[in-house]
Scaffold this active site. Sequence first.
Site, PDB file in Angstrom:
ATOM      1  N   GLY A   1       0.820  -1.201   0.000  1.00  0.00           N
ATOM      2  CA  GLY A   1       0.000   0.000   0.000  1.00  0.00           C
ATOM      3  C   GLY A   1       0.856   1.254   0.000  1.00  0.00           C
ATOM      4  O   GLY A   1       1.961   1.285  -0.556  1.00  0.00           O
ATOM      5  N   SER A   2       0.361   2.284   0.670  1.00  0.00           N
ATOM      6  CA  SER A   2       0.958   3.620   0.539  1.00  0.00           C
ATOM      7  C   SER A   2       2.302   3.803   1.224  1.00  0.00           C
ATOM      8  O   SER A   2       2.931   4.844   1.056  1.00  0.00           O
ATOM      9  CB  SER A   2      -0.026   4.678   1.049  1.00  0.00           C
ATOM     10  OG  SER A   2      -1.131   4.779   0.165  1.00  0.00           O
ATOM     11  N   ILE A   3       2.790   2.828   1.989  1.00  0.00           N
ATOM     12  CA  ILE A   3       4.151   3.003   2.512  1.00  0.00           C
ATOM     13  C   ILE A   3       5.145   3.004   1.344  1.00  0.00           C
ATOM     14  O   ILE A   3       6.251   3.529   1.471  1.00  0.00           O
ATOM     15  CB  ILE A   3       4.531   1.925   3.546  1.00  0.00           C
ATOM     16  CG1 ILE A   3       4.656   0.546   2.895  1.00  0.00           C
ATOM     17  CG2 ILE A   3       3.564   1.897   4.717  1.00  0.00           C
ATOM     18  CD1 ILE A   3       5.354  -0.483   3.773  1.00  0.00           C
ATOM     19  N   PHE A   4       4.725   2.438   0.187  1.00  0.00           N
ATOM     20  CA  PHE A   4       5.601   2.422  -0.985  1.00  0.00           C
ATOM     21  C   PHE A   4       5.765   3.823  -1.578  1.00  0.00           C
ATOM     22  O   PHE A   4       6.695   4.060  -2.358  1.00  0.00           O
ATOM     23  CB  PHE A   4       5.048   1.466  -2.047  1.00  0.00           C
ATOM     24  CG  PHE A   4       6.015   1.181  -3.170  1.00  0.00           C
ATOM     25  CD1 PHE A   4       7.102   0.354  -2.972  1.00  0.00           C
ATOM     26  CD2 PHE A   4       5.843   1.764  -4.414  1.00  0.00           C
ATOM     27  CE1 PHE A   4       7.995   0.098  -4.001  1.00  0.00           C
ATOM     28  CE2 PHE A   4       6.730   1.519  -5.452  1.00  0.00           C
ATOM     29  CZ  PHE A   4       7.816   0.679  -5.240  1.00  0.00           C
ATOM     30  N   LYS A   5       4.902   4.749  -1.199  1.00  0.00           N
ATOM     31  CA  LYS A   5       5.066   6.134  -1.655  1.00  0.00           C
ATOM     32  C   LYS A   5       6.379   6.721  -1.168  1.00  0.00           C
ATOM     33  O   LYS A   5       6.879   7.705  -1.727  1.00  0.00           O
ATOM     34  CB  LYS A   5       3.885   6.980  -1.189  1.00  0.00           C
ATOM     35  CG  LYS A   5       2.579   6.648  -1.911  1.00  0.00           C
ATOM     36  CD  LYS A   5       1.374   7.339  -1.294  1.00  0.00           C
ATOM     37  CE  LYS A   5       0.086   6.933  -2.037  1.00  0.00           C
ATOM     38  NZ  LYS A   5      -1.142   7.394  -1.375  1.00  0.00           N
TER      39      LYS A   5
END
Length: 609
Positions: free
Chosen positions: A320-324
């Site tokens: 999810g958004s931790i990959f941002k």
Amino acid sequence: MQLERRLKRRHFLVLLGMTLVWIGLIARLWWIQLGAPHRFTKRGIDLVKNAVKQRQQSIMLHSGRGDIRDRNGYAFTGEEHRALILFPLARGSLEGTDGMARVAEVVSQPKERLAEIMEKAKAPLFLRKDDGRLVVLTERQAEQINALAIPGIVALAVTERYRQEEVAKHVIGFINQNPDLVQSLYPDEWESGKMNADSMIGASGLERSFDRFLQGVEPSILSYYVDGQGKPLRGLDIRYSKQDNEYYPLSLTTTLDVSIQRSMERIADEVGLKQGSIVVLDAQTGDVRSMVSRPIYDQTKVDLTTDYWKNRAAKQLPPGSIFKTVVAAAALAEGVVLPTDRFTCTGEYGKYHFSCWKKEGHGSVTMEEAYAQSCNIAFAQIANRVGGEKLEEYARRLGLSEQVGHVTSHLFKLDGFKQVDGEERGAIFSQGVSRQDEGVLIQTAIGQRDVRVTPLQAANMVVSILRGGQPLQVRLVHEINYRNGQAFYQFPMQTLPVQGIDYVTANKLRKMMRKVVTDGTGLALSGAPWEVAGKTGTAQTGGDNQSLNHLWFIGYAPFDQPRYAICVVAENQQSWGKNQATEMFRRAVDELADQTTQSSQPHAGNSPE
């Protein structure tokens, strides 16, 4: 005359054939009885051992394996207690006597319960409570039991490999019997007979990865013998084989801290984590201080039809958004976006059915604000500027495409020795997928589609950022020790064989992670005793139930002088209700801050309890 010669020749051949058959049978019997009675058939069946099984029973008092300890010496394995040992073969000798009643009186147990246990038992056993825990005897009780001299009942020191109430079970792993694996891993020992089908070897965790070092010496065995009428063999009724070596077995000193491990496991259970993990790393060294995996399992009764025993901290998931964080690192390092550059989010991307989690949109936001608010639309636009190849490159630079566990290139004839058992690599794009496909790219930017990351990798990425951009290899074991405590081998700190990111970019990411807590999706953590920084993540599971998500939070604390990097994951959570990941992260920081305060006080105790 010619006929007579033919008859003689035929008679000779018949006699020769019969002779060869007899020679073959005699040779076979010799081989079974004398040549290989302990190693018969490819399965390593011990004929001598099997021949006496009906009149002999044995129980292991110590596995002979080395212990696995935390960084301060606390043993996760191998606690010694005095215990009552019962041999079912002795039932016949007890009939018509008051022996069981006398034993029951000494150990403060109902005689009916002991009699029932003895009657139902098929193999030797230790006396246990109803909850499965060992009935621990005092020295006085043990002396009284042995003074009774009742056949098949004895009190001795017992070292159980695993305790039901112990922590770090997924990290430690378990041992079991696996003849095929023994033959594959230890061909020389198998051929020599030192190991056979009954040998116990590591099946998971540190028990498996360090099995060759933990094997050590022969187990300590207590055996009880009876004659054909079930009566104790005089002078041979009880035999105890015990190994005593100054240097072996070897033991492991891990990087775990049992106090932190206990706290993190308690937090996981109090929050109600059914499936997921918590990883706590030392912010400076990358060493594992705690690694929690749920669901829990019993190391003494492992159900191999489930995956409960697998360490979920080392298994890949959509992040999810931790990959941002990776997208931001690539954009900043390549200079294609400044932290103050603005993007417009209306809630919809305009194609590919791609939308933001905030339906009405975030409006005009800077890159810093988009990261703090976890804006999908802004990061889709940023990913387009970066490109797929650069995203993949920076994921690799931050250690998300590699196994991050410590690897020793050559350790006593073991090439590429890995500390973390079962660790998966992680992935960004599937094989054959175009990095130029915009639809693929924007889904990748928010940690969906083909992106897979392990919680251990995610926690280590935080350490990389805190250390100025260079990823380390994660140590789980610091040292292998001789039995007398001297060092056998020490594992040094090592960097991952990747380039990393630059210090300036890493520093910008730290500030952006702080903004997540002060002004973004991590606002619930703003009241923590330490100032924290981090990133939230919500990933669709990709399964049949579209309402389930994997909830992530990665971060570190304290903000100014980081001590710990933390990753928490709550798998398969409903899209509504309290966020278990944020809750666990908050409690983890509270606990770590409290323990740090206590340890810094004068005369503070260091007990793992």
